[in-house]
Design a protein around this motif. Structure first.
Motif, PDB file in Angstrom:
ATOM      1  N   SER A  18       5.589  26.099 -52.186  1.00  0.00           N
ATOM      2  CA  SER A  18       5.231  24.690 -52.368  1.00  0.00           C
ATOM      3  C   SER A  18       3.753  24.604 -52.729  1.00  0.00           C
ATOM      4  O   SER A  18       2.982  25.521 -52.447  1.00  0.00           O
ATOM      5  CB  SER A  18       5.529  23.877 -51.107  1.00  0.00           C
ATOM      6  OG  SER A  18       4.731  24.326 -50.037  1.00  0.00           O
ATOM      7  N   GLY A  29       5.337  17.832 -64.800  1.00  0.00           N
ATOM      8  CA  GLY A  29       6.238  18.872 -64.323  1.00  0.00           C
ATOM      9  C   GLY A  29       5.477  20.104 -63.886  1.00  0.00           C
ATOM     10  O   GLY A  29       4.298  20.271 -64.190  1.00  0.00           O
ATOM     11  N   THR A  48      11.849  26.024 -61.632  1.00  0.00           N
ATOM     12  CA  THR A  48      11.369  24.646 -61.714  1.00  0.00           C
ATOM     13  C   THR A  48      10.940  24.157 -60.332  1.00  0.00           C
ATOM     14  O   THR A  48      11.584  24.470 -59.323  1.00  0.00           O
ATOM     15  CB  THR A  48      12.478  23.727 -62.260  1.00  0.00           C
ATOM     16  OG1 THR A  48      12.874  24.214 -63.538  1.00  0.00           O
ATOM     17  CG2 THR A  48      12.010  22.291 -62.391  1.00  0.00           C
ATOM     18  N   MET A  49       9.857  23.394 -60.305  1.00  0.00           N
ATOM     19  CA  MET A  49       9.390  22.790 -59.060  1.00  0.00           C
ATOM     20  C   MET A  49       9.562  21.279 -59.166  1.00  0.00           C
ATOM     21  O   MET A  49       9.348  20.706 -60.231  1.00  0.00           O
ATOM     22  CB  MET A  49       7.926  23.150 -58.803  1.00  0.00           C
ATOM     23  CG  MET A  49       7.699  24.642 -58.653  1.00  0.00           C
ATOM     24  SD  MET A  49       5.987  25.074 -58.307  1.00  0.00           S
ATOM     25  CE  MET A  49       5.896  24.683 -56.557  1.00  0.00           C
ATOM     26  N   ALA A  50       9.956  20.658 -58.064  1.00  0.00           N
ATOM     27  CA  ALA A  50      10.168  19.212 -58.041  1.00  0.00           C
ATOM     28  C   ALA A  50       9.411  18.613 -56.867  1.00  0.00           C
ATOM     29  O   ALA A  50       9.090  19.303 -55.893  1.00  0.00           O
ATOM     30  CB  ALA A  50      11.662  18.910 -57.916  1.00  0.00           C
ATOM     31  N   VAL A  51       9.152  17.306 -56.943  1.00  0.00           N
ATOM     32  CA  VAL A  51       8.446  16.607 -55.871  1.00  0.00           C
ATOM     33  C   VAL A  51       9.300  16.624 -54.610  1.00  0.00           C
ATOM     34  O   VAL A  51      10.479  16.281 -54.636  1.00  0.00           O
ATOM     35  CB  VAL A  51       8.140  15.144 -56.274  1.00  0.00           C
ATOM     36  CG1 VAL A  51       7.531  14.386 -55.112  1.00  0.00           C
ATOM     37  CG2 VAL A  51       7.228  15.098 -57.475  1.00  0.00           C
ATOM     38  N   THR A  52       8.688  17.053 -53.501  1.00  0.00           N
ATOM     39  CA  THR A  52       9.374  17.005 -52.205  1.00  0.00           C
ATOM     40  C   THR A  52       8.851  15.841 -51.369  1.00  0.00           C
ATOM     41  O   THR A  52       9.585  15.256 -50.596  1.00  0.00           O
ATOM     42  CB  THR A  52       9.210  18.329 -51.429  1.00  0.00           C
ATOM     43  OG1 THR A  52       7.821  18.614 -51.272  1.00  0.00           O
ATOM     44  CG2 THR A  52       9.889  19.472 -52.173  1.00  0.00           C
ATOM     45  N   ASP A  55       2.417  14.244 -53.317  1.00  0.00           N
ATOM     46  CA  ASP A  55       1.945  15.146 -54.358  1.00  0.00           C
ATOM     47  C   ASP A  55       2.405  16.589 -54.146  1.00  0.00           C
ATOM     48  O   ASP A  55       1.908  17.503 -54.797  1.00  0.00           O
ATOM     49  CB  ASP A  55       0.406  15.125 -54.401  1.00  0.00           C
ATOM     50  CG  ASP A  55      -0.145  13.782 -54.848  1.00  0.00           C
ATOM     51  OD1 ASP A  55       0.534  13.087 -55.624  1.00  0.00           O
ATOM     52  OD2 ASP A  55      -1.259  13.434 -54.405  1.00  0.00           O
ATOM     53  N   TYR A  57       4.959  19.616 -54.421  1.00  0.00           N
ATOM     54  CA  TYR A  57       6.065  20.113 -55.230  1.00  0.00           C
ATOM     55  C   TYR A  57       6.606  21.374 -54.575  1.00  0.00           C
ATOM     56  O   TYR A  57       5.847  22.194 -54.054  1.00  0.00           O
ATOM     57  CB  TYR A  57       5.594  20.451 -56.649  1.00  0.00           C
ATOM     58  CG  TYR A  57       5.326  19.234 -57.503  1.00  0.00           C
ATOM     59  CD1 TYR A  57       6.165  18.903 -58.557  1.00  0.00           C
ATOM     60  CD2 TYR A  57       4.250  18.400 -57.240  1.00  0.00           C
ATOM     61  CE1 TYR A  57       5.923  17.780 -59.340  1.00  0.00           C
ATOM     62  CE2 TYR A  57       3.991  17.278 -58.012  1.00  0.00           C
ATOM     63  CZ  TYR A  57       4.835  16.969 -59.059  1.00  0.00           C
ATOM     64  OH  TYR A  57       4.608  15.856 -59.828  1.00  0.00           O
ATOM     65  N   SER A  60      12.825  24.665 -56.717  1.00  0.00           N
ATOM     66  CA  SER A  60      14.197  24.153 -56.669  1.00  0.00           C
ATOM     67  C   SER A  60      15.160  25.208 -56.158  1.00  0.00           C
ATOM     68  O   SER A  60      16.196  24.882 -55.582  1.00  0.00           O
ATOM     69  CB  SER A  60      14.627  23.664 -58.057  1.00  0.00           C
ATOM     70  OG  SER A  60      14.479  24.706 -59.010  1.00  0.00           O
ATOM     71  N   ALA A  78       1.443  23.846 -64.437  1.00  0.00           N
ATOM     72  CA  ALA A  78       1.720  22.407 -64.363  1.00  0.00           C
ATOM     73  C   ALA A  78       1.242  21.717 -65.627  1.00  0.00           C
ATOM     74  O   ALA A  78       0.302  22.174 -66.276  1.00  0.00           O
ATOM     75  CB  ALA A  78       1.034  21.797 -63.141  1.00  0.00           C
TER      76      ALA A  78
END
Length: 195
Positions: A18, A29, A48-52, A55, A57, A60, A78
């Motif tokens: 993270s 992204g 791929t990283m996504a918002v948890t 701010d 990330y 996945s 990023a």
């Protein structure tokens, strides 16, 4: 703000990464790139990283489990809403399988006349014991009634209760060169209500 969970995996554990990523416009992204060789590039394994939350990330999917002794290298790329890109500094973690020891084995020094430091200082171990005291910085466990059968577990994430039987993996540390303690990497409660 980059972190790996767990930060010191064993060969049976996958790892999630993270990071806190901010931009003055917006973050479009992020991707984690990892490899078993350094330097890592954006041609290596991508996740791929996504918002948890906010701010932050997160990956996945996790980086797969690796063999004991393997060093895994990774970077995060990023992009923002204006198509600007940036890449983090390279980070790494080492896969370490712990060796099982009793608390007494961990605590007993090689030569008490020279030092009371553990001979396992810096080694990743697995041990079990009953929680007999809880403090703001961790807890104390013991696995017997004799000398050298209790130890401080430095742990600000898990909150066992007195009487819990726990099994932990941890690095053996010497705090101020006088207090042997365990710095937790994995934790499990076996049962509760023990004396």
């Amino acid at each position: 703000g980059i972190s790996a969970t767990p930060w010191s995996p064993s060969s049976s554990e996958t790892v999630n990464i993270s990071a806190t990523i901010t931009d003055n416009v917006s973050v479009a992204g992020a991707t984690l790139y990892w490899s078993l060789t350094s330097p890592v590039t954006n041609a290596d394994n991508g996740i791929t990283m996504a918002v948890t939350s906010g701010d932050v990330y997160g990956t996945s999917t996790a980086i797969p489990a690796q063999a004991d002794g393997t060093i895994v290298y990774y970077i995060i790329g990023a992009a923002d809403g204006d198509a600007n890109t940036t890449v983090s500094d390279e980070k790494s973690y080492t896969v370490v399988d712990p060796v099982a020891h009793t608390i007494s084995e961990i605590q007993t020094p090689e030569d008490i006349a020279l030092s009371d430091s553990s001979i396992y200082t810096g080694v990743k171990v697995t041990t079990s014991g009953i929680v007999y005291a809880v403090a703001s910085y961790g807890y104390y466990i013991q696995d017997g009634a004799g000398a050298w059968n209790g130890i401080l577990v430095y742990d600000n994430k898990n909150t066992p209760a007195s009487g819990d039987s726990v099994t932990i993996s941890a690095f053996v540390r010497e705090y101020n060169k006088t207090l042997t303690e365990l710095d937790v990497t994995a934790y499990a409660v076996n049962n509760s209500g023990n004396t």
